[in-house]
Design a protein around this motif. Sequence first.
Motif, PDB file in Angstrom:
ATOM      1  N   GLN A 123     -26.935  23.212 -16.711  1.00 27.07           N
ATOM      2  CA  GLN A 123     -27.629  22.197 -17.492  1.00 27.07           C
ATOM      3  C   GLN A 123     -26.948  22.057 -18.842  1.00 27.07           C
ATOM      4  O   GLN A 123     -26.785  23.026 -19.571  1.00 27.07           O
ATOM      5  CB  GLN A 123     -29.098  22.592 -17.678  1.00 27.07           C
ATOM      6  CG  GLN A 123     -29.914  21.562 -18.449  1.00 27.07           C
ATOM      7  CD  GLN A 123     -31.393  21.870 -18.374  1.00 27.07           C
ATOM      8  OE1 GLN A 123     -31.924  22.198 -17.323  1.00 27.07           O
ATOM      9  NE2 GLN A 123     -32.060  21.771 -19.510  1.00 27.07           N
ATOM     10  N   ASP A 124     -26.557  20.846 -19.158  1.00 29.07           N
ATOM     11  CA  ASP A 124     -25.891  20.563 -20.423  1.00 29.07           C
ATOM     12  C   ASP A 124     -26.561  19.339 -21.016  1.00 29.07           C
ATOM     13  O   ASP A 124     -26.227  18.201 -20.686  1.00 29.07           O
ATOM     14  CB  ASP A 124     -24.399  20.322 -20.202  1.00 29.07           C
ATOM     15  CG  ASP A 124     -23.631  20.199 -21.508  1.00 29.07           C
ATOM     16  OD1 ASP A 124     -24.247  20.381 -22.575  1.00 29.07           O
ATOM     17  OD2 ASP A 124     -22.412  19.926 -21.468  1.00 29.07           O
TER      18      ASP A 124
ATOM     19  N   LYS B  31     -37.359  14.839 -15.573  1.00 32.41           N
ATOM     20  CA  LYS B  31     -36.194  15.702 -15.425  1.00 32.41           C
ATOM     21  C   LYS B  31     -36.614  17.168 -15.416  1.00 32.41           C
ATOM     22  O   LYS B  31     -37.437  17.606 -16.200  1.00 32.41           O
ATOM     23  CB  LYS B  31     -35.205  15.449 -16.562  1.00 32.41           C
ATOM     24  CG  LYS B  31     -34.601  14.054 -16.522  1.00 32.41           C
ATOM     25  CD  LYS B  31     -33.636  13.840 -17.670  1.00 32.41           C
ATOM     26  CE  LYS B  31     -33.040  12.439 -17.612  1.00 32.41           C
ATOM     27  NZ  LYS B  31     -32.117  12.179 -18.737  1.00 32.41           N
TER      28      LYS B  31
ATOM     29  N   ASP C  26     -36.122  21.186 -15.975  1.00 30.84           N
ATOM     30  CA  ASP C  26     -35.477  22.117 -16.900  1.00 30.84           C
ATOM     31  C   ASP C  26     -35.107  23.359 -16.093  1.00 30.84           C
ATOM     32  O   ASP C  26     -35.969  24.005 -15.505  1.00 30.84           O
ATOM     33  CB  ASP C  26     -36.450  22.471 -18.029  1.00 30.84           C
ATOM     34  CG  ASP C  26     -35.803  23.340 -19.098  1.00 30.84           C
ATOM     35  OD1 ASP C  26     -34.748  23.942 -18.826  1.00 30.84           O
ATOM     36  OD2 ASP C  26     -36.353  23.419 -20.203  1.00 30.84           O
ATOM     37  N   LEU C  27     -33.829  23.685 -16.062  1.00 27.46           N
ATOM     38  CA  LEU C  27     -33.391  24.808 -15.248  1.00 27.46           C
ATOM     39  C   LEU C  27     -33.951  26.142 -15.726  1.00 27.46           C
ATOM     40  O   LEU C  27     -34.072  27.083 -14.945  1.00 27.46           O
ATOM     41  CB  LEU C  27     -31.868  24.886 -15.212  1.00 27.46           C
ATOM     42  CG  LEU C  27     -31.171  23.943 -14.233  1.00 27.46           C
ATOM     43  CD1 LEU C  27     -29.683  24.239 -14.187  1.00 27.46           C
ATOM     44  CD2 LEU C  27     -31.757  24.079 -12.836  1.00 27.46           C
TER      45      LEU C  27
ATOM     46  N   ARG D  86     -27.973  16.467 -18.636  1.00 30.39           N
ATOM     47  CA  ARG D  86     -27.134  16.349 -17.439  1.00 30.39           C
ATOM     48  C   ARG D  86     -26.949  17.710 -16.792  1.00 30.39           C
ATOM     49  O   ARG D  86     -26.836  18.731 -17.460  1.00 30.39           O
ATOM     50  CB  ARG D  86     -25.773  15.752 -17.808  1.00 30.39           C
ATOM     51  CG  ARG D  86     -24.830  15.592 -16.639  1.00 30.39           C
ATOM     52  CD  ARG D  86     -23.612  14.783 -17.040  1.00 30.39           C
ATOM     53  NE  ARG D  86     -23.995  13.392 -17.299  1.00 30.39           N
ATOM     54  CZ  ARG D  86     -24.158  12.468 -16.349  1.00 30.39           C
ATOM     55  NH1 ARG D  86     -23.971  12.786 -15.080  1.00 30.39           N
ATOM     56  NH2 ARG D  86     -24.501  11.248 -16.656  1.00 30.39           N
ATOM     57  N   TRP D  87     -26.937  17.694 -15.473  1.00 34.21           N
ATOM     58  CA  TRP D  87     -26.630  18.897 -14.704  1.00 34.21           C
ATOM     59  C   TRP D  87     -25.279  18.709 -14.034  1.00 34.21           C
ATOM     60  O   TRP D  87     -25.019  17.690 -13.411  1.00 34.21           O
ATOM     61  CB  TRP D  87     -27.686  19.148 -13.628  1.00 34.21           C
ATOM     62  CG  TRP D  87     -28.996  19.619 -14.168  1.00 34.21           C
ATOM     63  CD1 TRP D  87     -29.367  19.766 -15.474  1.00 34.21           C
ATOM     64  CD2 TRP D  87     -30.127  20.007 -13.394  1.00 34.21           C
ATOM     65  NE1 TRP D  87     -30.647  20.225 -15.567  1.00 34.21           N
ATOM     66  CE2 TRP D  87     -31.141  20.385 -14.312  1.00 34.21           C
ATOM     67  CE3 TRP D  87     -30.387  20.095 -12.032  1.00 34.21           C
ATOM     68  CZ2 TRP D  87     -32.391  20.825 -13.882  1.00 34.21           C
ATOM     69  CZ3 TRP D  87     -31.628  20.529 -11.609  1.00 34.21           C
ATOM     70  CH2 TRP D  87     -32.621  20.888 -12.535  1.00 34.21           C
TER      71      TRP D  87
ATOM     72  N   TYR E 233     -29.193  27.570 -17.176  1.00 34.73           N
ATOM     73  CA  TYR E 233     -29.969  26.612 -17.964  1.00 34.73           C
ATOM     74  C   TYR E 233     -29.274  26.160 -19.245  1.00 34.73           C
ATOM     75  O   TYR E 233     -29.823  25.368 -20.007  1.00 34.73           O
ATOM     76  CB  TYR E 233     -31.358  27.163 -18.276  1.00 34.73           C
ATOM     77  CG  TYR E 233     -31.412  28.567 -18.823  1.00 34.73           C
ATOM     78  CD1 TYR E 233     -31.259  28.803 -20.187  1.00 34.73           C
ATOM     79  CD2 TYR E 233     -31.632  29.651 -17.994  1.00 34.73           C
ATOM     80  CE1 TYR E 233     -31.306  30.078 -20.704  1.00 34.73           C
ATOM     81  CE2 TYR E 233     -31.689  30.936 -18.495  1.00 34.73           C
ATOM     82  CZ  TYR E 233     -31.534  31.145 -19.848  1.00 34.73           C
ATOM     83  OH  TYR E 233     -31.582  32.424 -20.352  1.00 34.73           O
ATOM     84  N   SER E 234     -28.066  26.650 -19.499  1.00 32.42           N
ATOM     85  CA  SER E 234     -27.235  26.141 -20.594  1.00 32.42           C
ATOM     86  C   SER E 234     -25.799  26.562 -20.334  1.00 32.42           C
ATOM     87  O   SER E 234     -25.563  27.532 -19.601  1.00 32.42           O
ATOM     88  CB  SER E 234     -27.713  26.694 -21.946  1.00 32.42           C
ATOM     89  OG  SER E 234     -27.363  28.051 -22.084  1.00 32.42           O
TER      90      SER E 234
ATOM     91  N   ASP F 190     -27.157  13.577 -12.873  1.00 39.17           N
ATOM     92  CA  ASP F 190     -28.307  13.613 -13.762  1.00 39.17           C
ATOM     93  C   ASP F 190     -29.544  13.675 -12.879  1.00 39.17           C
ATOM     94  O   ASP F 190     -30.055  12.654 -12.441  1.00 39.17           O
ATOM     95  CB  ASP F 190     -28.330  12.370 -14.642  1.00 39.17           C
ATOM     96  CG  ASP F 190     -29.321  12.525 -15.788  1.00 39.17           C
ATOM     97  OD1 ASP F 190     -29.491  11.555 -16.520  1.00 39.17           O
ATOM     98  OD2 ASP F 190     -29.913  13.604 -15.930  1.00 39.17           O
TER      99      ASP F 190
END
Length: 309
Positions: A123-124, A150, A152-153, A127-128, A106-107, A143
């Motif tokens: 996830q950045d 969208k 959220d992971l 954008r994934w 998730y980041s 994206d």
Amino acid sequence: MSTDDTLAEPFRRLMADICTPQVIRRTGSVSEDALWDLIEDSGFVDALLPESRGGVGLSLPDVFPLIAATGEYLLPLPFAETMVARALLAGQDASIPERATITLCYSPSTLPAESDASYAIVQDGGRWNLVSLHQGNIVCHADFSVCAGKLDLLVVTAALAAARMSGMMNRLMDMCLSYANGREQFGRTLGKFQVVQHNLALMAQQVASANVAARIGMSSIDFDQNRVAVAKIRASEAAQLVSSQAHALHGAIGMTHELDLHLYTHQLQQLRMACGSERYWAENLGKEYLSQARGGCIDFVRDALQEVD
């Protein structure tokens, strides 16, 4: 036989054959590639893919029993994440790495230095990115968006964690019932003592509520944040009580390496803190409730936490 049983029983048989406690203990010394090949050949991991992409087009609630079963058997591979990642890639008409495992991050800071997976969706910001963990390069950019906006992971991984935790607690409940009905003390089995029956009843309540909450968290591929928050909170709270009661019932033997109990309670505590603890999700859910302009708690539960038809 229910739909859950029709789908889950063959998968449980597969897990029972290839993912035994002995295999879990030897993870790292056995070929996880060979283990994944057996799972890949079964076809279950593509259950969420449309038929046009080689799957069967099941919905997220349909595959909940499979994800719970990976917790029940402590599968050491990212089956649930790979299943969801492939569905998301297919939804964007992106290429899917063939026979590869995919983890979800998730980041960028949660991208693992070492992983059993071959790829990661990272996830950045908005954008994934699909990243090859073996090469460290970005394979594609996407994206991702779904009908509700969208994803959220962090929310996605929390929902999957709650589902796996529900499976682990189901197995712990079975282990405790078996031990209580087989272990004799003072001339009778532990299950005949009222205090043990009381504690088992409390465990059963926690396990059942965690299962219901975990299903709510996986009620839609949109992964609604409010429903996932409820799932992760309830699963994490239940994990603490179920683990402590299980160890109390087994006594000193429950702390030994030979017993499988510690394999489950250790993983439960890890998942409890992963993807946001119960406090983190409780704060998020509380903020969401306070942001509502009308109604009280009942209206919030009815409107914000209702299941998707």
